[in-house]
Design a protein around this motif. Structure first.
Motif, PDB file in Angstrom:
ATOM      1  N   TYR A 223       0.772  -1.299  -0.025  1.00 64.89           N
ATOM      2  CA  TYR A 223       0.065   0.064   0.022  1.00 64.89           C
ATOM      3  C   TYR A 223       0.884   1.179   0.127  1.00 64.89           C
ATOM      4  N   ALA A 224       2.161   1.002  -0.471  1.00 63.05           N
ATOM      5  CA  ALA A 224       2.986   2.213  -0.480  1.00 63.05           C
ATOM      6  C   ALA A 224       2.410   3.406  -1.380  1.00 63.05           C
ATOM      7  N   GLY A 225       1.951   2.744  -2.575  1.00 66.22           N
ATOM      8  CA  GLY A 225       1.319   3.839  -3.626  1.00 66.22           C
ATOM      9  C   GLY A 225       0.186   4.636  -2.823  1.00 66.22           C
ATOM     10  N   ALA A 226      -0.660   4.296  -1.980  1.00 69.85           N
ATOM     11  CA  ALA A 226      -1.592   4.984  -1.399  1.00 69.85           C
ATOM     12  C   ALA A 226      -0.980   5.979  -0.536  1.00 69.85           C
ATOM     13  N   VAL A 227       0.034   5.600   0.224  1.00 66.43           N
ATOM     14  CA  VAL A 227       0.884   6.556   1.065  1.00 66.43           C
ATOM     15  C   VAL A 227       1.424   7.604   0.062  1.00 66.43           C
ATOM     16  N   VAL A 228       2.125   7.387  -1.007  1.00 65.26           N
ATOM     17  CA  VAL A 228       2.475   8.170  -2.032  1.00 65.26           C
ATOM     18  C   VAL A 228       1.415   9.106  -2.433  1.00 65.26           C
ATOM     19  N   LEU A 229       0.391   8.725  -2.814  1.00 69.62           N
ATOM     20  CA  LEU A 229      -0.759   9.463  -3.242  1.00 69.62           C
ATOM     21  C   LEU A 229      -1.232  10.573  -2.270  1.00 69.62           C
ATOM     22  N   GLY A 230      -1.518   9.985  -0.950  1.00 64.77           N
ATOM     23  CA  GLY A 230      -1.873  10.989   0.087  1.00 64.77           C
ATOM     24  C   GLY A 230      -0.810  11.957   0.460  1.00 64.77           C
ATOM     25  N   MET A 231       0.457  11.473   0.591  1.00 61.41           N
ATOM     26  CA  MET A 231       1.599  12.298   1.140  1.00 61.41           C
ATOM     27  C   MET A 231       1.876  13.404   0.067  1.00 61.41           C
ATOM     28  N   ASN A 232       2.030  12.935  -1.215  1.00 61.27           N
ATOM     29  CA  ASN A 232       2.626  13.691  -2.180  1.00 61.27           C
ATOM     30  C   ASN A 232       1.475  14.930  -2.379  1.00 61.27           C
ATOM     31  N   ASP A 233       0.142  14.760  -2.669  1.00 58.21           N
ATOM     32  CA  ASP A 233      -0.908  15.383  -2.775  1.00 58.21           C
ATOM     33  C   ASP A 233      -1.041  16.657  -1.482  1.00 58.21           C
ATOM     34  N   ALA A 234      -0.982  16.235  -0.300  1.00 60.26           N
ATOM     35  CA  ALA A 234      -0.844  17.051   0.734  1.00 60.26           C
ATOM     36  C   ALA A 234       0.433  17.925   0.877  1.00 60.26           C
ATOM     37  N   LEU A 235       1.381  17.569   0.425  1.00 65.35           N
ATOM     38  CA  LEU A 235       2.580  18.268   0.481  1.00 65.35           C
ATOM     39  C   LEU A 235       2.706  19.440  -0.835  1.00 65.35           C
TER      40      LEU A 235
ATOM     41  N   TYR B  41      -2.494  11.650   4.145  1.00 66.01           N
ATOM     42  CA  TYR B  41      -2.746  12.894   3.854  1.00 66.01           C
ATOM     43  C   TYR B  41      -2.916  13.785   5.090  1.00 66.01           C
ATOM     44  N   ILE B  42      -3.834  13.233   6.286  1.00 63.39           N
ATOM     45  CA  ILE B  42      -4.051  13.676   7.599  1.00 63.39           C
ATOM     46  C   ILE B  42      -2.668  13.830   8.330  1.00 63.39           C
ATOM     47  N   LEU B  43      -1.894  12.941   8.276  1.00 62.27           N
ATOM     48  CA  LEU B  43      -0.629  13.081   9.207  1.00 62.27           C
ATOM     49  C   LEU B  43       0.318  14.097   8.412  1.00 62.27           C
ATOM     50  N   THR B  44       0.363  14.335   7.107  1.00 64.31           N
ATOM     51  CA  THR B  44       1.078  15.222   6.466  1.00 64.31           C
ATOM     52  C   THR B  44       0.746  16.612   6.659  1.00 64.31           C
ATOM     53  N   THR B  45      -0.714  16.619   6.783  1.00 63.21           N
ATOM     54  CA  THR B  45      -1.512  17.971   7.111  1.00 63.21           C
ATOM     55  C   THR B  45      -1.173  18.385   8.454  1.00 63.21           C
ATOM     56  N   ALA B  46      -0.940  17.618   9.497  1.00 62.16           N
ATOM     57  CA  ALA B  46      -0.775  17.871  10.938  1.00 62.16           C
ATOM     58  C   ALA B  46       0.605  18.316  10.930  1.00 62.16           C
ATOM     59  N   ILE B  47       1.619  17.942  10.190  1.00 64.90           N
ATOM     60  CA  ILE B  47       3.247  18.085  10.574  1.00 64.90           C
ATOM     61  C   ILE B  47       3.267  19.563   9.755  1.00 64.90           C
ATOM     62  N   LEU B  48       2.479  19.842   8.637  1.00 71.30           N
ATOM     63  CA  LEU B  48       2.520  21.359   7.938  1.00 71.30           C
ATOM     64  C   LEU B  48       2.035  22.165   8.691  1.00 71.30           C
ATOM     65  N   VAL B  49       0.890  22.093   9.294  1.00 77.26           N
ATOM     66  CA  VAL B  49       0.023  23.166   9.825  1.00 77.26           C
ATOM     67  C   VAL B  49       0.427  23.375  11.383  1.00 77.26           C
ATOM     68  N   SER B  50       1.086  22.668  12.262  1.00 75.23           N
ATOM     69  CA  SER B  50       1.339  22.556  13.623  1.00 75.23           C
ATOM     70  C   SER B  50       2.529  23.995  13.953  1.00 75.23           C
ATOM     71  N   PRO B  51       3.348  24.176  12.938  1.00 77.71           N
ATOM     72  CA  PRO B  51       4.059  25.469  13.294  1.00 77.71           C
ATOM     73  C   PRO B  51       3.186  26.645  13.406  1.00 77.71           C
ATOM     74  N   PHE B  52       2.075  26.745  12.833  1.00 79.01           N
ATOM     75  CA  PHE B  52       1.300  28.017  12.717  1.00 79.01           C
ATOM     76  C   PHE B  52       0.595  28.139  13.931  1.00 79.01           C
ATOM     77  N   PHE B  53       0.297  27.121  14.781  1.00 74.60           N
ATOM     78  CA  PHE B  53      -0.418  27.010  16.104  1.00 74.60           C
ATOM     79  C   PHE B  53       0.531  27.219  17.144  1.00 74.60           C
ATOM     80  N   LEU B  54       1.843  27.072  16.936  1.00 75.44           N
ATOM     81  CA  LEU B  54       2.969  27.082  17.866  1.00 75.44           C
ATOM     82  C   LEU B  54       3.741  28.532  17.724  1.00 75.44           C
ATOM     83  N   ILE B  55       3.784  29.071  16.644  1.00 74.89           N
ATOM     84  CA  ILE B  55       4.575  30.178  16.393  1.00 74.89           C
ATOM     85  C   ILE B  55       3.482  31.692  15.991  1.00 74.89           C
ATOM     86  N   LYS B  56       3.744  32.604  16.644  1.00 74.50           N
ATOM     87  CA  LYS B  56       2.721  33.696  16.421  1.00 74.50           C
ATOM     88  C   LYS B  56       3.050  34.344  14.995  1.00 74.50           C
TER      89      LYS B  56
END
Length: 283
Positions: free
Chosen positions: A127-139, A203-218
Protein backbone atom coordinates in the motif's frame (compact mmCIF):
# COMPACT_ATOMS: atom_id res chain seq x y z
CA UNK A 1 39.27 -9.24 15.88
CA UNK A 2 37.27 -9.37 12.65
CA UNK A 3 36.38 -13.03 13.09
CA UNK A 4 34.78 -12.32 16.47
CA UNK A 5 32.84 -9.41 15.02
CA UNK A 6 31.50 -11.58 12.22
CA UNK A 7 30.68 -14.35 14.66
CA UNK A 8 28.61 -11.87 16.66
CA UNK A 9 26.79 -10.77 13.50
CA UNK A 10 25.94 -14.37 12.64
CA UNK A 11 24.42 -15.21 16.04
CA UNK A 12 22.51 -11.92 15.98
CA UNK A 13 21.12 -12.73 12.54
CA UNK A 14 20.14 -16.26 13.57
CA UNK A 15 17.94 -15.05 16.41
CA UNK A 16 16.66 -12.11 14.41
CA UNK A 17 15.54 -14.17 11.39
CA UNK A 18 13.87 -16.66 13.73
CA UNK A 19 11.96 -13.86 15.46
CA UNK A 20 10.99 -12.28 12.15
CA UNK A 21 9.71 -15.64 10.92
CA UNK A 22 7.29 -15.68 13.86
CA UNK A 23 5.76 -12.43 12.60
CA UNK A 24 5.01 -13.94 9.19
CA UNK A 25 1.56 -15.28 8.34
CA UNK A 26 2.69 -16.27 4.86
CA UNK A 27 3.93 -19.89 5.16
CA UNK A 28 6.44 -19.55 2.35
CA UNK A 29 7.95 -16.41 3.88
CA UNK A 30 8.13 -18.11 7.26
CA UNK A 31 9.87 -21.18 5.82
CA UNK A 32 12.50 -19.17 3.95
CA UNK A 33 13.28 -16.99 6.96
CA UNK A 34 13.75 -20.09 9.13
CA UNK A 35 15.98 -21.64 6.48
CA UNK A 36 18.16 -18.54 6.34
CA UNK A 37 18.25 -18.44 10.16
CA UNK A 38 19.64 -21.99 10.24
CA UNK A 39 22.26 -21.01 7.68
CA UNK A 40 23.30 -18.11 9.89
CA UNK A 41 23.60 -20.49 12.82
CA UNK A 42 25.88 -22.77 10.82
CA UNK A 43 28.02 -19.74 9.96
CA UNK A 44 28.21 -18.91 13.64
CA UNK A 45 29.38 -22.47 14.43
CA UNK A 46 32.08 -22.11 11.78
CA UNK A 47 33.49 -18.97 13.39
CA UNK A 48 33.11 -20.46 16.85
CA UNK A 49 35.56 -23.22 15.90
CA UNK A 50 38.07 -20.57 14.85
CA UNK A 51 37.66 -18.12 17.75
CA UNK A 52 37.05 -20.82 20.40
CA UNK A 53 34.52 -18.49 22.00
CA UNK A 54 30.79 -18.76 22.63
CA UNK A 55 28.87 -15.53 22.06
CA UNK A 56 25.35 -14.48 23.02
CA UNK A 57 23.03 -12.45 20.76
CA UNK A 58 22.73 -8.71 21.32
CA UNK A 59 19.12 -8.52 22.47
CA UNK A 60 18.84 -4.75 22.08
CA UNK A 61 19.76 -4.98 18.40
CA UNK A 62 17.28 -7.78 17.76
CA UNK A 63 14.48 -5.88 19.54
CA UNK A 64 15.28 -2.78 17.49
CA UNK A 65 14.93 -4.67 14.19
CA UNK A 66 11.72 -6.35 15.35
CA UNK A 67 10.33 -2.93 16.23
CA UNK A 68 11.26 -1.67 12.75
CA UNK A 69 9.57 -4.68 11.16
CA UNK A 70 6.34 -4.04 13.05
CA UNK A 71 6.41 -0.32 12.34
CA UNK A 72 7.70 -0.17 8.76
CA UNK A 73 7.14 -3.70 7.51
CA UNK A 74 9.24 -6.78 6.82
CA UNK A 75 10.51 -5.49 3.45
CA UNK A 76 12.22 -2.43 4.90
CA UNK A 77 13.77 -4.43 7.75
CA UNK A 78 15.09 -7.21 5.52
CA UNK A 79 16.64 -4.70 3.13
CA UNK A 80 18.49 -3.08 6.02
CA UNK A 81 19.72 -6.51 7.05
CA UNK A 82 20.86 -7.24 3.52
CA UNK A 83 22.95 -4.08 3.48
CA UNK A 84 24.85 -5.55 6.41
CA UNK A 85 25.13 -8.82 4.51
CA UNK A 86 26.81 -6.96 1.64
CA UNK A 87 29.50 -5.79 4.04
CA UNK A 88 29.90 -9.36 5.25
CA UNK A 89 30.41 -10.55 1.67
CA UNK A 90 33.41 -8.22 1.26
CA UNK A 91 34.80 -9.60 4.51
CA UNK A 92 34.42 -13.21 3.34
CA UNK A 93 36.10 -12.51 0.01
CA UNK A 94 39.27 -11.57 1.89
CA UNK A 95 39.13 -14.67 4.09
CA UNK A 96 38.58 -17.32 1.43
CA UNK A 97 42.33 -17.66 0.82
CA UNK A 98 43.05 -18.10 4.54
CA UNK A 99 39.97 -20.20 5.31
CA UNK A 100 38.77 -22.15 2.23
CA UNK A 101 35.67 -23.23 4.18
CA UNK A 102 34.53 -19.59 4.18
CA UNK A 103 33.72 -19.90 0.47
CA UNK A 104 30.56 -21.89 1.27
CA UNK A 105 29.45 -19.20 3.73
CA UNK A 106 30.13 -16.51 1.14
CA UNK A 107 27.94 -18.34 -1.38
CA UNK A 108 25.18 -18.61 1.23
CA UNK A 109 25.34 -14.88 1.84
CA UNK A 110 25.02 -14.19 -1.89
CA UNK A 111 21.87 -16.32 -2.17
CA UNK A 112 20.21 -14.57 0.78
CA UNK A 113 19.31 -11.44 -1.15
CA UNK A 114 17.80 -13.36 -4.08
CA UNK A 115 15.62 -15.45 -1.77
CA UNK A 116 14.55 -12.44 0.24
CA UNK A 117 13.61 -10.45 -2.85
CA UNK A 118 11.51 -13.34 -4.13
CA UNK A 119 9.71 -13.90 -0.83
CA UNK A 120 8.65 -10.37 0.00
CA UNK A 121 4.91 -10.02 0.41
CA UNK A 122 4.61 -7.01 2.68
CA UNK A 123 1.25 -5.33 3.22
CA UNK A 124 2.85 -2.02 4.24
CA UNK A 125 4.87 -1.97 1.02
CA UNK A 126 1.87 -3.16 -0.99
CA UNK A 127 0.00 0.00 0.00
CA UNK A 128 3.01 2.28 -0.44
CA UNK A 129 1.31 3.71 -3.54
CA UNK A 130 -1.58 4.89 -1.36
CA UNK A 131 0.83 6.59 1.04
CA UNK A 132 2.60 8.29 -1.88
CA UNK A 133 -0.75 9.47 -3.22
CA UNK A 134 -1.86 10.97 0.10
CA UNK A 135 1.51 12.40 1.11
CA UNK A 136 2.42 13.89 -2.27
CA UNK A 137 -0.98 15.49 -2.71
CA UNK A 138 -0.88 17.00 0.80
CA UNK A 139 2.66 18.30 0.34
CA UNK A 140 1.97 19.86 -3.03
CA UNK A 141 -1.43 21.36 -2.19
CA UNK A 142 -0.80 22.51 1.37
CA UNK A 143 2.75 23.86 1.04
CA UNK A 144 1.59 25.90 -1.93
CA UNK A 145 -1.66 27.04 -0.32
CA UNK A 146 -0.18 27.80 3.10
CA UNK A 147 2.68 29.71 1.50
CA UNK A 148 0.27 31.91 -0.41
CA UNK A 149 -2.00 32.50 2.61
CA UNK A 150 0.91 33.15 5.02
CA UNK A 151 2.34 35.80 2.72
CA UNK A 152 -1.04 37.42 2.13
CA UNK A 153 -2.21 37.38 5.77
CA UNK A 154 0.20 37.78 8.67
CA UNK A 155 -1.95 35.86 11.16
CA UNK A 156 -0.41 32.47 12.00
CA UNK A 157 -3.52 30.96 13.64
CA UNK A 158 -5.69 32.02 10.72
CA UNK A 159 -3.29 30.30 8.35
CA UNK A 160 -3.14 27.19 10.56
CA UNK A 161 -6.92 26.89 10.92
CA UNK A 162 -7.42 27.40 7.19
CA UNK A 163 -4.80 24.75 6.42
CA UNK A 164 -6.30 22.30 8.91
CA UNK A 165 -9.82 22.66 7.52
CA UNK A 166 -8.54 22.28 3.96
CA UNK A 167 -6.41 19.28 4.95
CA UNK A 168 -9.24 17.41 6.65
CA UNK A 169 -11.65 18.08 3.79
CA UNK A 170 -9.06 17.13 1.18
CA UNK A 171 -8.07 13.94 3.04
CA UNK A 172 -11.69 12.73 3.01
CA UNK A 173 -11.95 13.58 -0.67
CA UNK A 174 -8.67 11.82 -1.44
CA UNK A 175 -9.69 8.74 0.57
CA UNK A 176 -12.94 8.53 -1.38
CA UNK A 177 -11.15 8.88 -4.72
CA UNK A 178 -8.57 6.29 -3.67
CA UNK A 179 -11.33 3.84 -2.76
CA UNK A 180 -12.96 4.22 -6.17
CA UNK A 181 -9.59 3.96 -7.93
CA UNK A 182 -8.66 0.76 -6.05
CA UNK A 183 -12.08 -0.76 -6.67
CA UNK A 184 -11.62 -0.31 -10.42
CA UNK A 185 -8.06 -1.66 -10.22
CA UNK A 186 -7.57 -5.17 -11.56
CA UNK A 187 -5.04 -5.97 -8.79
CA UNK A 188 -6.92 -8.35 -6.48
CA UNK A 189 -4.24 -8.13 -3.76
CA UNK A 190 -5.24 -4.54 -2.94
CA UNK A 191 -8.31 -4.03 -0.76
CA UNK A 192 -10.11 -0.78 -1.67
CA UNK A 193 -11.00 0.08 1.95
CA UNK A 194 -7.40 -0.36 3.14
CA UNK A 195 -6.12 1.61 0.16
CA UNK A 196 -8.49 4.46 1.05
CA UNK A 197 -7.49 4.37 4.74
CA UNK A 198 -3.75 4.48 3.93
CA UNK A 199 -4.31 7.39 1.54
CA UNK A 200 -6.45 9.40 3.96
CA UNK A 201 -4.17 8.72 6.92
CA UNK A 202 -1.06 9.78 4.97
CA UNK A 203 -2.83 13.02 3.96
CA UNK A 204 -3.97 13.78 7.54
CA UNK A 205 -0.53 13.02 9.02
CA UNK A 206 1.20 15.25 6.46
CA UNK A 207 -1.35 17.99 7.13
CA UNK A 208 -0.65 17.82 10.87
CA UNK A 209 3.10 18.15 10.28
CA UNK A 210 2.66 21.14 7.96
CA UNK A 211 0.09 23.16 9.95
CA UNK A 212 1.44 22.59 13.49
CA UNK A 213 4.03 25.43 13.30
CA UNK A 214 1.22 27.95 12.71
CA UNK A 215 -0.36 27.05 16.05
CA UNK A 216 2.95 27.18 17.92
CA UNK A 217 4.50 30.35 16.45
CA UNK A 218 2.85 33.80 16.37
CA UNK A 219 4.47 35.05 13.18
CA UNK A 220 3.01 33.42 10.07
CA UNK A 221 6.20 34.04 8.10
CA UNK A 222 8.42 32.43 10.76
CA UNK A 223 5.99 29.50 11.01
CA UNK A 224 6.24 29.19 7.24
CA UNK A 225 9.97 28.47 7.56
CA UNK A 226 9.29 25.65 10.03
CA UNK A 227 6.55 24.34 7.77
CA UNK A 228 9.11 23.92 5.00
CA UNK A 229 11.50 22.22 7.41
CA UNK A 230 8.71 19.77 8.27
CA UNK A 231 8.07 19.20 4.56
CA UNK A 232 11.76 18.54 3.89
CA UNK A 233 12.02 16.07 6.80
CA UNK A 234 8.87 14.27 5.64
CA UNK A 235 10.17 13.96 2.07
CA UNK A 236 13.59 12.72 3.19
CA UNK A 237 12.16 10.21 5.68
CA UNK A 238 9.59 8.68 3.34
CA UNK A 239 11.95 8.47 0.38
CA UNK A 240 14.62 6.83 2.54
CA UNK A 241 12.05 4.19 3.49
CA UNK A 242 11.01 3.53 -0.11
CA UNK A 243 14.57 3.61 -1.49
CA UNK A 244 15.60 0.94 1.04
CA UNK A 245 12.46 -1.22 0.78
CA UNK A 246 12.26 -1.11 -3.02
CA UNK A 247 15.94 -0.68 -3.91
CA UNK A 248 15.20 2.59 -5.69
CA UNK A 249 17.44 5.60 -6.20
CA UNK A 250 17.10 7.82 -3.12
CA UNK A 251 18.52 11.00 -4.71
CA UNK A 252 16.33 10.72 -7.80
CA UNK A 253 13.13 10.22 -5.77
CA UNK A 254 13.95 13.09 -3.40
CA UNK A 255 14.84 15.37 -6.30
CA UNK A 256 11.51 14.72 -8.03
CA UNK A 257 9.47 15.36 -4.87
CA UNK A 258 11.44 18.51 -4.04
CA UNK A 259 10.96 19.85 -7.56
CA UNK A 260 7.18 19.30 -7.54
CA UNK A 261 6.54 20.38 -3.93
CA UNK A 262 8.70 23.47 -3.84
CA UNK A 263 7.94 24.40 -7.44
CA UNK A 264 4.26 24.76 -6.55
CA UNK A 265 5.21 26.58 -3.33
CA UNK A 266 7.31 29.06 -5.33
CA UNK A 267 4.38 29.85 -7.62
CA UNK A 268 2.16 30.35 -4.56
CA UNK A 269 4.83 32.56 -3.01
CA UNK A 270 4.72 34.83 -6.04
CA UNK A 271 0.93 34.99 -5.98
CA UNK A 272 0.86 35.66 -2.22
CA UNK A 273 3.51 38.36 -2.56
CA UNK A 274 1.53 40.28 -5.19
CA UNK A 275 -1.72 39.89 -3.26
CA UNK A 276 -0.05 41.28 -0.16
CA UNK A 277 1.73 44.10 -2.01
CA UNK A 278 -0.96 45.36 -4.37
CA UNK A 279 -4.17 44.49 -2.58
CA UNK A 280 -2.83 45.30 0.88
CA UNK A 281 -4.99 42.66 2.59
CA UNK A 282 -3.81 41.85 6.13
CA UNK A 283 -5.63 39.99 8.87
Amino acid sequence: MEALKQQQNEINDFFLYMELSKLQKNKNNKKILQEIALQEKSHYEFWKKITKKDLKPQKWLILMYIFLAKLFGISFTLKLLEKNEEKAEDFYKKLILKYPQAKKIYEDEKTHEIKLLNMLNDQKLLYAGAVVLGMNDALVELTGTLTGIALAFDNAKYVGITGMIMGIAASLSMAGSAYLEARENADSTIEPKKYAIYTGFAYILTTAILVSPFFLIKSAKVALVFMFIGAVVSILFYNFYISVAKDENFKKRVGEMFLITFGVALISFIIGYFVNKYLGIEI
